[in-house]
Design an enzyme around this catalytic site. Structure first.
Site, PDB file in Angstrom:
ATOM      1  N   ASN A  66       0.898  -1.372   0.012  1.00 13.67           N
ATOM      2  CA  ASN A  66      -0.066  -0.041   0.304  1.00 13.67           C
ATOM      3  C   ASN A  66       0.674   1.302   0.047  1.00 13.67           C
ATOM      4  OD1 ASN A  66       0.970  -0.539   2.367  1.00 13.67           O
ATOM      5  ND2 ASN A  66      -1.043   0.390   3.459  1.00 13.67           N
TER       6      ASN A  66
ATOM      7  N   GLU B 248       4.613  -4.406  11.850  1.00 11.14           N
ATOM      8  CA  GLU B 248       3.535  -3.440  11.727  1.00 11.14           C
ATOM      9  C   GLU B 248       2.299  -4.175  11.066  1.00 11.14           C
ATOM     10  OE1 GLU B 248       3.713  -0.434  13.102  1.00 11.14           O
ATOM     11  OE2 GLU B 248       5.938  -0.258  13.639  1.00 11.14           O
TER      12      GLU B 248
ATOM     13  N   CYS C 250      -3.337   0.803   6.832  1.00  8.02           N
ATOM     14  CA  CYS C 250      -3.687  -0.075   8.039  1.00  8.02           C
ATOM     15  C   CYS C 250      -4.111   0.716   9.366  1.00  8.02           C
ATOM     16  CB  CYS C 250      -2.038  -0.539   8.449  1.00  8.02           C
ATOM     17  SG  CYS C 250      -0.861   0.823   8.411  1.00  8.02           S
TER      18      CYS C 250
ATOM     19  N   GLU D  58       8.007   1.995  14.547  1.00  9.89           N
ATOM     20  CA  GLU D  58       8.796   2.473  13.505  1.00  9.89           C
ATOM     21  C   GLU D  58       8.804   4.186  13.615  1.00  9.89           C
ATOM     22  OE1 GLU D  58       7.039   0.682   9.714  1.00  9.89           O
ATOM     23  OE2 GLU D  58       9.094   0.184   9.760  1.00  9.89           O
TER      24      GLU D  58
HETATM   25  P1  NDP Z   1       0.839  -9.510   3.457  1.00  7.80           P
HETATM   26  O1  NDP Z   1       1.114  -9.786   4.893  1.00  7.80           O
HETATM   27  O2  NDP Z   1       0.123 -10.503   2.727  1.00  7.80           O
HETATM   28  O3  NDP Z   1       2.195  -9.357   2.872  1.00  7.80           O
HETATM   29  C1  NDP Z   1       3.323  -8.661   3.465  1.00  7.80           C
HETATM   30  C2  NDP Z   1       4.524  -8.856   2.953  1.00  7.80           C
HETATM   31  O4  NDP Z   1       4.937 -10.161   3.635  1.00  7.80           O
HETATM   32  C3  NDP Z   1       4.784  -9.171   1.519  1.00  7.80           C
HETATM   33  O5  NDP Z   1       5.841  -8.773   0.862  1.00  7.80           O
HETATM   34  C4  NDP Z   1       4.453 -10.737   1.372  1.00  7.80           C
HETATM   35  O6  NDP Z   1       5.208 -11.239   0.133  1.00  7.80           O
HETATM   36  C5  NDP Z   1       5.509 -11.177   2.456  1.00  7.80           C
HETATM   37  N1  NDP Z   1       4.987 -12.346   2.988  1.00  7.80           N
HETATM   38  C6  NDP Z   1       4.031 -13.083   2.744  1.00  7.80           C
HETATM   39  N2  NDP Z   1       3.912 -14.296   3.513  1.00  7.80           N
HETATM   40  C7  NDP Z   1       5.317 -14.339   3.965  1.00  7.80           C
HETATM   41  C8  NDP Z   1       5.667 -15.478   4.717  1.00  7.80           C
HETATM   42  N3  NDP Z   1       5.129 -16.577   4.990  1.00  7.80           N
HETATM   43  N4  NDP Z   1       6.991 -15.181   5.154  1.00  7.80           N
HETATM   44  C9  NDP Z   1       7.605 -13.852   4.963  1.00  7.80           C
HETATM   45  N5  NDP Z   1       7.168 -13.032   4.241  1.00  7.80           N
HETATM   46  C10 NDP Z   1       5.935 -13.149   3.730  1.00  7.80           C
HETATM   47  O7  NDP Z   1       0.220  -8.090   3.555  1.00  7.80           O
HETATM   48  P2  NDP Z   1      -0.167  -7.243   2.212  1.00  7.80           P
HETATM   49  O8  NDP Z   1       0.861  -6.954   1.289  1.00  7.80           O
HETATM   50  O9  NDP Z   1      -1.452  -7.713   1.656  1.00  7.80           O
HETATM   51  O10 NDP Z   1      -0.656  -5.779   2.862  1.00  7.80           O
HETATM   52  C11 NDP Z   1      -1.873  -5.523   3.522  1.00  7.80           C
HETATM   53  C12 NDP Z   1      -1.513  -5.726   4.991  1.00  7.80           C
HETATM   54  O11 NDP Z   1      -0.639  -4.749   5.499  1.00  7.80           O
HETATM   55  C13 NDP Z   1      -2.764  -5.110   5.616  1.00  7.80           C
HETATM   56  O12 NDP Z   1      -3.344  -6.052   6.705  1.00  7.80           O
HETATM   57  C14 NDP Z   1      -2.444  -4.062   6.362  1.00  7.80           C
HETATM   58  O13 NDP Z   1      -3.051  -3.695   7.448  1.00  7.80           O
HETATM   59  C15 NDP Z   1      -0.862  -4.251   6.590  1.00  7.80           C
HETATM   60  N6  NDP Z   1      -0.389  -2.830   6.848  1.00  7.80           N
HETATM   61  C16 NDP Z   1       0.068  -2.579   7.914  1.00  7.80           C
HETATM   62  C17 NDP Z   1       0.762  -1.295   8.274  1.00  7.80           C
HETATM   63  C18 NDP Z   1       1.291  -1.026   9.270  1.00  7.80           C
HETATM   64  O14 NDP Z   1       2.202  -0.165   9.498  1.00  7.80           O
HETATM   65  N7  NDP Z   1       0.896  -1.191  10.470  1.00  7.80           N
HETATM   66  C19 NDP Z   1       0.842  -0.462   7.114  1.00  7.80           C
HETATM   67  C20 NDP Z   1       0.381  -1.112   5.743  1.00  7.80           C
HETATM   68  C21 NDP Z   1      -0.235  -2.155   5.667  1.00  7.80           C
HETATM   69  P3  NDP Z   1       3.879 -11.309  -1.080  1.00  7.80           P
HETATM   70  O15 NDP Z   1       3.388  -9.870  -1.344  1.00  7.80           O
HETATM   71  O16 NDP Z   1       4.606 -11.765  -2.256  1.00  7.80           O
HETATM   72  O17 NDP Z   1       3.056 -12.345  -0.513  1.00  7.80           O
END
Ligand code: NDP
Length: 469
Positions: free
Chosen positions: A134, A231, A265, A443
């Site tokens: 995002n 996060e 998020c 962060e």
């Molecule tokens: P995901 O949890 O699906 O993915 C986050 C990252 O982790 C991606 O790069 C993903 O790769 C990677 N990943 C997935 N599975 C694994 C694993 N088993 N081991 C290590 N890495 C892995 O989140 P989204 O990208 O869909 O983002 C949306 C989510 O992020 C929402 O729930 C949102 O709330 C949260 N978010 C939180 C923020 C915060 O600061 N608190 C800010 C922004 C978003 P890949 O994409 O290739 O699957």
């Protein structure tokens, strides 16, 4: 042959790039390169490290508009946002930690005339950042700047849906004089993230992602007892008391729900409104929500663009249908938009559900789309209990003109990132992070230093040892 994946512009379907997926060999090579570079980097003074971060910030600033356009193409977010927020918040972070780098220090501990102690803040070594889709460039900067300022090397894996701006950040760091190997981008899916998580040569994982991924990463990191910062997601409350300025509160609810098509998020997606002002609040909310302009994200007049992918569109629409089925009233929106420019992308009308109850799925689960739920309340005590009744604890907001109530309510809310009379403003000077299942660690701010260093305590004897043997 190396496996590849494509990244597309979600607003048009255009393929933007084809990139290689990093496997174990690439991860091992990156870790070895990072470890070698980090040893030298850790020996530099904070002033030297800060100088390079500042130079990188200057290059990012010069390239702001071009990087914002790239981010808009990769994410579907409107250019009117990316040009003033996404790159800029990354630049702020680099500038802030450029200034902090020379101030990272331990402390002296007085132990009387015979001894003293001191602490050292040492880098962790090689850290990995794993990003969500995002805020891709912001996340790359928020993870790398404090880590590099503290003397670490960083391997960054962007989401495979939005890999393009991280590549530019890597080039910019090199151009600014960062030695090779200290910031490396590896592409791939969850499997690549898991390789980083389990790698014995990596000291820390900093993830921005969903709660389920956070749990997997914490479990994976346990095999080598890695330090983690998580996060994660949220379902944050925004509480509007009757004494608030209603138009200001509606503006706050908009900021808390519709920026980046709701893919934020910390969004305040549970909007609690004191019952006496509910009709007035809803009337203004409906009028103003219906003015939001959807369209081509590259058009500076567009206020809401495409969601990130078809799969995500289906997820968001699934929640909207569930909301209707469970009896939430659609005040406005509630449908996909397919007329005109949006036909080529994944657009959802900004949606407000009124007459919601706490048990509805749309009120309990993170939707990560432009979907606001409005919940009436009658008393301060009641709304605090209801606001806290969630597994999440990322953010919270209160709108009131009663000074003491504002601080009393904020103190009672289980959330790490809070606002009074605004929402979703995240200056780098302040810590950002969540409680409960929304995450671990913070962060930004000086607090980030604690998450990218290890503390060493040193006892110094000033007199001969009085040995009992
Ligand atoms: P995901 O949890 O699906 O993915 C986050 C990252 O982790 C991606 O790069 C993903 O790769 C990677 N990943 C997935 N599975 C694994 C694993 N088993 N081991 C290590 N890495 C892995 O989140 P989204 O990208 O869909 O983002 C949306 C989510 O992020 C929402 O729930 C949102 O709330 C949260 N978010 C939180 C923020 C915060 O600061 N608190 C800010 C922004 C978003 P890949 O994409 O290739 O699957």
């Amino acid at each position: 042959m190396t496996e590849t994946f494509q990244t597309i512009n979600p607003a048009t379907g255009e393929v933007l790039a084809t990139l290689p997926i990093a496997g174990q060999a690439e991860v091992d090579a990156a870790v070895a390169k990072a470890a070698a570079a980090q040893k030298e980097w850790a020996k530099r003074t904070g002033t030297e490290r800060g100088r390079i971060l500042r130079r990188a910030a200057e290059i990012l600033r010069e390239r702001n508009d071009e990087l914002a356009a790239l981010e808009t193409r990769d994410t579907g977010k409107p250019i009117q946002e990316t040009i003033v927020v996404d790159v800029v918040s990354g630049i702020d972070c680099l500038e802030f930690f450029a200034g902090v780098a020379p101030t990272i220090a331990g402390e002296h501990i007085d132990l009387g005339p015979s001894a003293f102690g001191y602490t050292r803040r040492e880098p962790l070594g090689v850290c990995a950042g794993i990003g969500a889709w995002n805020y891709p460039i912001q996340i790359a900067c928020w993870k790398s700047a404090p880590a590099l300022a503290c003397g670490n090397a960083v391997i960054f894996k962007p989401s495979e849906l939005t890999p393009l701006t991280a590549i530019e950040v890597e080039k910019i760091y090199l151009e600014a004089g960062l030695p090779e190997g200290l910031f490396q981008v590896l592409h791939g899916f969850g499997a690549t993230g898991a390789m980083l998580t389990e790698h014995p040569g990596i000291a820390k994982i900093s993830l921005t992602g969903s709660v389920p991924t956070g749990k997997k990463i914490m479990a994976g990191a346990a095999s080598t007892l890695k330090n983690v910062t998580l996060e994660l997601g949220g379902k944050s409350p925004l509480i509007v008391f009757a004494d608030a300025d209603i138009e200001n509160a509606v503006s706050g609810a908009h900021l808390a729900n519709f920026y980046s098509a709701g893919e934020v998020c910390s969004n305040g997606t549970r909007v609690f409104v004191e019952r006496s002002i509910l009709p007035k609040f809803l009337a203004s909310l409906k009028t103003r929500t219906e003015r939001i302009k959807l369209g081509d994200p590259m058009d500076p007049a567009t206020q809401m663009g495409s969601l990130i992918s078809e799969a995500h569109l289906n997820k968001v629409m699934g929640y909207i249908e569930k909301g209707k089925a469970e009896g939430a009233e659609v005040l406005t929106g509630g449908h996909r938009v397919t007329e005109g420019v949006p036909a080529a992308g994944f657009y959802v009308a900004p949606t407000v559900f009124s007459a919601c109850t706490d048990d509805m799925t749309v009120v309990r689960e993170e939707i990560f789309g432009p979907v606001m739920t409005v919940l009436p309340f009658d008393s301060e005590e009641e709304v605090i209990a209801r606001a806290n009744d969630t597994e999440f604890g990322l953010a919270a907001g209160v709108f009131t003109n009663d000074l003491t109530r504002a601080h009393r309510v904020i103190a009672a809310l289980d959330a790490g990132s809070c606002w009074i009379n605004t929402f979703n403003i995240c200056p780098v000077e302040m810590p950002f992070g969540g409680f409960k299942q929304s995450g671990i660690g913070f962060e930004n701010s000086r607090e980030a230093i604690h998450h990218f260093t290890r503390l060493k305590g040193v006892y110094v004897a000033m007199e001969p040892i009085d040995a009992p043997y």
